[in-house]
Design an enzyme around this catalytic site. Structure first.
Site, PDB file in Angstrom:
ATOM      1  N   LYS A 212     -21.797  -0.180 -43.184  1.00 24.01           N
ATOM      2  CA  LYS A 212     -22.676  -0.412 -42.033  1.00 24.01           C
ATOM      3  C   LYS A 212     -23.150   0.940 -41.498  1.00 24.01           C
ATOM      4  CE  LYS A 212     -22.594  -0.634 -37.711  1.00 24.01           C
ATOM      5  NZ  LYS A 212     -23.880   0.000 -37.368  1.00 24.01           N
ATOM      6  N   GLU A 287     -12.558   9.302 -38.324  1.00 24.08           N
ATOM      7  CA  GLU A 287     -12.936  10.712 -38.109  1.00 24.08           C
ATOM      8  C   GLU A 287     -13.765  10.718 -36.837  1.00 24.08           C
ATOM      9  OE1 GLU A 287     -15.030  13.726 -37.769  1.00 24.08           O
ATOM     10  OE2 GLU A 287     -16.015  13.228 -39.661  1.00 24.08           O
ATOM     11  N   CYS A 321     -19.545  16.899 -35.421  1.00 24.42           N
ATOM     12  CA  CYS A 321     -18.235  16.593 -34.840  1.00 24.42           C
ATOM     13  C   CYS A 321     -17.372  17.845 -34.706  1.00 24.42           C
ATOM     14  CB  CYS A 321     -17.534  15.513 -35.639  1.00 24.42           C
ATOM     15  SG  CYS A 321     -17.649  15.772 -37.395  1.00 24.42           S
ATOM     16  N   GLU A 418     -16.609  16.083 -25.217  1.00 26.05           N
ATOM     17  CA  GLU A 418     -17.557  16.295 -26.312  1.00 26.05           C
ATOM     18  C   GLU A 418     -18.966  15.985 -25.808  1.00 26.05           C
ATOM     19  OE1 GLU A 418     -17.684  13.527 -29.776  1.00 26.05           O
ATOM     20  OE2 GLU A 418     -17.647  15.364 -30.945  1.00 26.05           O
TER      21      GLU A 418
HETATM   22  P1  NAI Z   1     -20.501   5.283 -31.771  1.00 29.59           P
HETATM   23  O1  NAI Z   1     -19.089   5.641 -32.044  1.00 29.59           O
HETATM   24  O2  NAI Z   1     -20.788   4.197 -30.780  1.00 29.59           O
HETATM   25  O3  NAI Z   1     -21.240   4.862 -33.148  1.00 29.59           O
HETATM   26  C1  NAI Z   1     -20.795   5.174 -34.440  1.00 29.59           C
HETATM   27  C2  NAI Z   1     -20.837   3.942 -35.330  1.00 29.59           C
HETATM   28  O4  NAI Z   1     -19.964   2.960 -34.796  1.00 29.59           O
HETATM   29  C3  NAI Z   1     -22.207   3.278 -35.435  1.00 29.59           C
HETATM   30  O5  NAI Z   1     -22.399   2.789 -36.741  1.00 29.59           O
HETATM   31  C4  NAI Z   1     -22.080   2.122 -34.466  1.00 29.59           C
HETATM   32  O6  NAI Z   1     -22.932   1.046 -34.798  1.00 29.59           O
HETATM   33  C5  NAI Z   1     -20.636   1.730 -34.654  1.00 29.59           C
HETATM   34  N1  NAI Z   1     -20.051   0.989 -33.528  1.00 29.59           N
HETATM   35  C6  NAI Z   1     -20.345   1.100 -32.206  1.00 29.59           C
HETATM   36  N2  NAI Z   1     -19.596   0.234 -31.485  1.00 29.59           N
HETATM   37  C7  NAI Z   1     -18.803  -0.421 -32.372  1.00 29.59           C
HETATM   38  C8  NAI Z   1     -17.802  -1.426 -32.247  1.00 29.59           C
HETATM   39  N3  NAI Z   1     -17.488  -1.943 -31.063  1.00 29.59           N
HETATM   40  N4  NAI Z   1     -17.176  -1.845 -33.359  1.00 29.59           N
HETATM   41  C9  NAI Z   1     -17.486  -1.336 -34.561  1.00 29.59           C
HETATM   42  N5  NAI Z   1     -18.425  -0.401 -34.750  1.00 29.59           N
HETATM   43  C10 NAI Z   1     -19.084   0.067 -33.671  1.00 29.59           C
HETATM   44  O7  NAI Z   1     -21.251   6.592 -31.359  1.00 29.59           O
HETATM   45  P2  NAI Z   1     -22.595   6.737 -30.503  1.00 29.59           P
HETATM   46  O8  NAI Z   1     -22.638   5.720 -29.415  1.00 29.59           O
HETATM   47  O9  NAI Z   1     -23.722   6.760 -31.439  1.00 29.59           O
HETATM   48  O10 NAI Z   1     -22.396   8.186 -29.881  1.00 29.59           O
HETATM   49  C11 NAI Z   1     -21.590   8.364 -28.707  1.00 29.59           C
HETATM   50  C12 NAI Z   1     -20.861   9.665 -28.745  1.00 29.59           C
HETATM   51  O11 NAI Z   1     -19.921   9.610 -29.805  1.00 29.59           O
HETATM   52  C13 NAI Z   1     -21.703  10.896 -29.052  1.00 29.59           C
HETATM   53  O12 NAI Z   1     -22.287  11.416 -27.918  1.00 29.59           O
HETATM   54  C14 NAI Z   1     -20.660  11.818 -29.622  1.00 29.59           C
HETATM   55  O13 NAI Z   1     -19.958  12.451 -28.590  1.00 29.59           O
HETATM   56  C15 NAI Z   1     -19.718  10.892 -30.363  1.00 29.59           C
HETATM   57  N6  NAI Z   1     -20.011  10.859 -31.806  1.00 29.59           N
HETATM   58  C16 NAI Z   1     -19.201  11.556 -32.649  1.00 29.59           C
HETATM   59  C17 NAI Z   1     -19.472  11.600 -33.995  1.00 29.59           C
HETATM   60  C18 NAI Z   1     -18.633  12.354 -34.955  1.00 29.59           C
HETATM   61  O14 NAI Z   1     -19.121  12.769 -35.995  1.00 29.59           O
HETATM   62  N7  NAI Z   1     -17.369  12.514 -34.720  1.00 29.59           N
HETATM   63  C19 NAI Z   1     -20.660  10.950 -34.574  1.00 29.59           C
HETATM   64  C20 NAI Z   1     -21.422  10.197 -33.593  1.00 29.59           C
HETATM   65  C21 NAI Z   1     -21.092  10.182 -32.271  1.00 29.59           C
END
Ligand code: NAI
Ligand code: MG
Length: 516
Positions: A212, A287, A321, A418
């Protein structure tokens, strides 16, 4: 009506918008065709028939629409992955044939590398040059590295003593078997690369996958699906369901037919994934976020450390990240580093992904720009001093100026949360004990870098840093063979290298009583 004459502001804003009229024919054709879900080797509509918009971050314009997959679609995809996992075409495929297939896919990715980089730049907002020379180049290396594993997944012959039952004689072996159906949920900051980090080792291990992609950036994952079909993988080995996190993502994380879930994203959602996985005790790799320290020691060479620290935070607009978002500088270099960073931030050329001379692109979404601007506002309100930037850019795209804060305190949100944008906080330090304590004072532990020419200091500090990767005189360097992942709340498990492959394998012991 009088025709509007373009003002300077308008033409400046136009320079920040991608010109899509000249994109590669393959991508123009891709953007104009319908984007469905890949289930059991076939592109299908979402059961609901619904779709959602994909936007260009430089213009906020909708560039295409993709299928809105939900729970029923995840059910279908997991069933297809299960059937493929048990089917003879995949489970009985000889390791050498699996390797050949993975290499064939790597060849196809390489043949389409420029096209994939351009598509990534349009979808995510990142520089096409970086997409080609970092995202896609590294992804090809990972596919090739992982392609080498199927023939090397050896077990052991175990010299057991077998003393419990008199008269028995044993031979014992261990072997490695694929963990089963893998659910992979990924973020938007390196879409193709993150898909690769999950899917390549899973397939090398002999698993099947439901992927996904992030809703912000689904396009290169869909192209990957097309290339997987072209390479000739058996149907159902890779399934792709585009959709939203709380619906499609959550359904995948809690699905009883999934044996392992692997996730990259926020720590907040990482926690939800861990809870959802508990239902059927899925294996879990997550991660998550970071707030990685960059430590410039008093003997460091500023000619290296200034551009190094700048790229540690500004690369990929800070949406990394392991971005070096907290900079600790030995007192004697503090003013020099600040001045150097201010100059670097000022010199960065803002521009859309398709402008090859642009060095800082838009953030991925309007929401991400809002998040980052909220942090900048909090920093200013608490009295942090903006040495550079701290403003959004007047443009339809999601640009934020590269920002450097000094005069910060440990309890400010900009110092300990972050931000995931081009925002750096800089603090001076006096001695090594103090800087190690400050560097480790975080809920995260993904990366850290030390800038020094003193090998003694490297071996003194590196073991004390609670981080999954410690770089010396570099930052954000990744390689297919080098495990990557987090201490503390930065995650569980490791991506890349042998450890990634093993995380998609079960170990089975075979114990034979040959005296019977
Ligand atoms: P997110 O963690 O919400 O999204 C990442 C993935 O998780 C996407 O594919 C999303 O559709 C999925 N997702 C979201 N809610 C879910 C749920 N309840 N169950 C299963 N899958 C779910 O990240 P978002 O909202 O895009 O970004 C928020 C913050 O997260 C950013 O500002 C950043 O600080 C952090 N982040 C960190 C990343 C990293 O590489 N460690 C990458 C992206 C975001
Ligand atoms: Mg979210």
């Amino acid at each position: 009506m009088q025709a509007l004459r373009p003002t300077d502001a308008v033409s400046a804003a136009n320079r920040l918008v991608n010109d899509l009229s000249g994109i590669r024919p393959g991508n123009a054709a891709f953007l104009s065709r319908p984007h469905r879900l890949l289930i059991d080797g076939v592109w299908v509509e979402a059961a609901s028939g619904q779709t959602f918009d994909v936007r260009d971050p430089s213009s906020d314009q909708v560039i295409t629409r993709v299928a809105l997959g939900e729970r029923t679609d995840i059910d279908r995809a997991v069933a297809a992955a299960r059937k493929a996992f048990e089917g003879a075409d995949w489970s009985r495929m000889k390791p050498v044939a699996r390797e050949r297939l993975l290499h064939r896919l790597a060849d196809l990715i390489e043949a389409h590398a420029d096209e994939l980089a351009e598509l990534e730049a349009i979808d995510n907002g990142k520089s096409v040059v970086m997409a080609r020379h970092v995202d896609i180049k590294h992804a090809i290396e990972v596919w090739r590295y992982m392609a080498g594993w199927p023939t090397k997944l050896e077990g052991q012959t175990l010299p057991i003593s077998g003393t419990l039952v008199p008269g028995h004689e044993y031979a014992a072996f261990s072997q490695r078997e694929p963990v089963g159906v893998v659910g992979a949920i990924i973020a938007w900051n390196f879409p193709f690369l993150l898909a690769t980090w999950k899917v390549a080792p899973a397939l090398a291990a002999g698993c099947t996958v439901v992927l996904k992609p992030a809703e912000e950036t689904p396009l290169t994952a869909l192209r990957l699906g097309e290339l997987v079909l072209e390479a000739g993988f058996p149907k159902g080995v890779l399934n792709i369901v585009t959709g939203l996190g709380p619906t499609a993502g959550a359904a995948l994380a809690e699905h009883p037919g999934v044996d392992k879930i692997t996730f990259t994203g926020s720590t907040e959602v990482g926690r939800l994934i861990v809870r959802a996985a508990a239902g059927n005790m899925k294996k879990v790799t997550v991660e998550l976020g970071g707030k990685s320290p960059v430590i410039v020691l008093d003997d460091a060479d500023l000619n290296t450390a200034v551009p190094g620290a700048a790229s540690a935070i500004f690369f990929n607009q800070g949406q990394v990240c392991c971005a070096g978002s907290r900079l600790y500088v030995a007192e004697r270099h503090f003013e020099g580093m600040l001045e150097g960073l201010r100059a670097q931030a000022k010199a960065l050329k803002l521009g859309p992904g398709l402008d090859p001379s642009a060095q800082l692109g838009p953030l991925v979404s309007a929401i991400q720009r809002e998040r980052v601007m909220k942090y900048i506002g909090e920093g200013l309100a608490r009295g942090a001093r903006a040495v550079a930037g701290a403003r959004a850019v007047q443009s339809p795209g999601y640009y934020v100026e590269p920002t450097v804060f000094a005069d910060v305190k440990e309890d400010m949100s900009i110092v300990h949360e972050e931000i995931f944008g081009p925002v750096l906080v800089v603090e001076p330090f006096q001695d090594l004990t103090e800087v190690v304590r400050a560097a480790n004072n975080s809920i995260y532990g993904l990366g850290a870098s030390i800038w020094t020419r003193d090998v003694h200091k490297v071996f003194t500090i590196a073991p004390q840093l609670r981080a999954g990767t410690v770089w010396v005189n570099c930052h954000n360097i990744l390689d297919a063979t080098m495990p990557f992942g987090g201490y503390k709340q930065s995650g569980w498990g490791r991506e890349l290298g042998r450890e990634a492959v093993y995380s998609y394998l079960e170990s089975k012991s075979l114990c034979i009583n040959f005296a019977a």
